[in-house]
Design an enzyme around this catalytic site. Structure first.
Site, mmCIF file in Angstrom:
data_model
loop_
_atom_site.group_PDB
_atom_site.id
_atom_site.type_symbol
_atom_site.label_atom_id
_atom_site.label_comp_id
_atom_site.label_asym_id
_atom_site.label_seq_id
_atom_site.Cartn_x
_atom_site.Cartn_y
_atom_site.Cartn_z
ATOM 1 N N ASP A 14 49.558 3.365 30.177
ATOM 2 C CA ASP A 14 50.005 3.807 29.034
ATOM 3 C C ASP A 14 51.399 4.653 29.033
ATOM 4 O O ASP A 14 51.955 5.075 30.018
ATOM 5 C CB ASP A 14 48.949 4.733 28.427
ATOM 6 C CG ASP A 14 48.331 5.819 29.590
ATOM 7 O OD1 ASP A 14 49.060 6.129 30.574
ATOM 8 O OD2 ASP A 14 47.341 6.419 29.194
ATOM 9 N N ASN B 266 38.160 14.262 26.887
ATOM 10 C CA ASN B 266 37.390 13.999 25.774
ATOM 11 C C ASN B 266 36.692 12.439 26.007
ATOM 12 O O ASN B 266 36.196 11.967 25.006
ATOM 13 C CB ASN B 266 37.958 14.019 24.440
ATOM 14 C CG ASN B 266 39.274 13.020 24.519
ATOM 15 O OD1 ASN B 266 39.416 12.585 25.631
ATOM 16 N ND2 ASN B 266 39.977 12.869 23.588
ATOM 17 N N HIS C 157 38.209 9.954 27.238
ATOM 18 C CA HIS C 157 39.347 8.762 26.964
ATOM 19 C C HIS C 157 39.764 8.231 28.394
ATOM 20 O O HIS C 157 39.613 8.741 29.138
ATOM 21 C CB HIS C 157 40.571 9.317 26.200
ATOM 22 C CG HIS C 157 41.627 10.333 26.758
ATOM 23 N ND1 HIS C 157 42.393 10.923 26.278
ATOM 24 C CD2 HIS C 157 41.916 10.189 28.240
ATOM 25 C CE1 HIS C 157 42.932 11.634 26.923
ATOM 26 N NE2 HIS C 157 42.870 11.112 28.189
ATOM 27 N N GLU D 252 41.179 6.846 22.745
ATOM 28 C CA GLU D 252 40.762 8.084 22.234
ATOM 29 C C GLU D 252 39.348 7.708 21.667
ATOM 30 O O GLU D 252 39.030 6.648 21.214
ATOM 31 C CB GLU D 252 41.704 8.807 21.247
ATOM 32 C CG GLU D 252 42.770 9.054 21.868
ATOM 33 C CD GLU D 252 42.974 10.298 22.593
ATOM 34 O OE1 GLU D 252 42.034 10.509 23.498
ATOM 35 O OE2 GLU D 252 43.838 11.201 22.292
#
Ligand code: F6R
Length: 241
Positions: free
Chosen positions: A67, A136, A138, A143
């Site tokens: 990413d 979280n 991810h 996400e």
């Protein structure tokens, strides 16, 4: 899923680096999928040492990173391109032309995403993908969502991710709001996946991801279905099990 339980971050890093080095020794033309963030830094340090000692060479390796932030150019201090140079590429014998990162400055993001997916295919897919675990759940910047996004795509970063990443920026407002990330299909198609997780702060989400239901609201949970997934985690990260 294979679980390698380690005493601490250093042992986690050594074990993960061992898996990557073995992959490259067995197949010197490997395509490695790479991650940024705090978790893989120690893994990269071990690989750098072993490259310097002549135990492993990256001369014929190709890499694709997961990413990149939208709006940061490759020279920006906090771009993932810069991170990879500082933490790995500048210290090993890899040909920079063989390293690939999504272009966060591309004006046409959809075209850039399609280019990146086509690039991964043209390399013959990823032999080994290294991952960290977001607070979280991810992976890459996939996400929590209602569906699993498949290919490389543009994402709005969640507040949780902005909070977690602001430590690298001057302040919260400076954290980019968007990123380009490989999708879940790209990650799941990697022939092997290795994830490094360290510290008590990841313990609850690790339990949810790998010992709870598979759901796009915890994106990493999809890895429960991967046929060759190794989780390398330290005692603190495993303390909720
Ligand atoms: C980084 C990435 C992210 C991180 C995750 C964990 O390229 O894709 O998914 O792996 O946010 O970050 P750290 O390791 O900093 O806790």
């Amino acid at each position: 899923m294979r679980l390698i339980r380690t005493k601490d971050y250093d042992e986690m890093s050594r074990r993960a680096a061992g898996l990557i080095a073995a992959q490259v020794i067995m197949k010197p033309t490997s395509v490695l999928g790479l991650a940024t963030g705090s978790s893989p830094v120690g893994t990269y340090q071990n690989l750098i040492e072993w490259c310097h000692s002549g135990d492993v060479s990256f001369r014929n390796v190709k890499t694709v990173n997961l990413d990149e932030y939208v709006g940061l150019d490759a020279e920006h201090e906090q771009s993932y391109a810069k991170f990879m140079h500082v933490n790995l590429f500048d210290h090993i014998d890899i040909d920079p032309a063989n390293t690939n990162i999504p272009d966060g400055m591309a004006s046409q993001t959809e075209e850039e995403c399609a280019r990146y997916d086509a690039l991964i295919q043209s390399l013959g897919g990823i032999d080994l993908q290294l991952l960290g675990l977001g607070p979280n759940g991810h992976i890459g910047f996939n996400e929590p969502e209602e569906i699993f996004e498949k290919g490389t795509h543009r994402v709005s970063l969640t507040q949780a991710t902005i909070q977690a990443n602001k430590r690298f920026f001057e302040n919260e407002a400076a954290v980019p709001r968007y990123a380009l990330t490989m999708g879940i299909r790209d990650i799941m198609q990697a022939r092997r996946v290795v994830m490094v997780v360290s510290g008590a702060g990841k313990a609850e989400i690790l339990k949810q991801a790998f010992f709870g239901p598979v759901t796009p609201s915890v994106p990493a949970s999809i890895l429960q279905f991967h046929p060759d997934f190794t989780l390398v985690a330290d005692e603190e990260a495993l303390k909720c099990l």
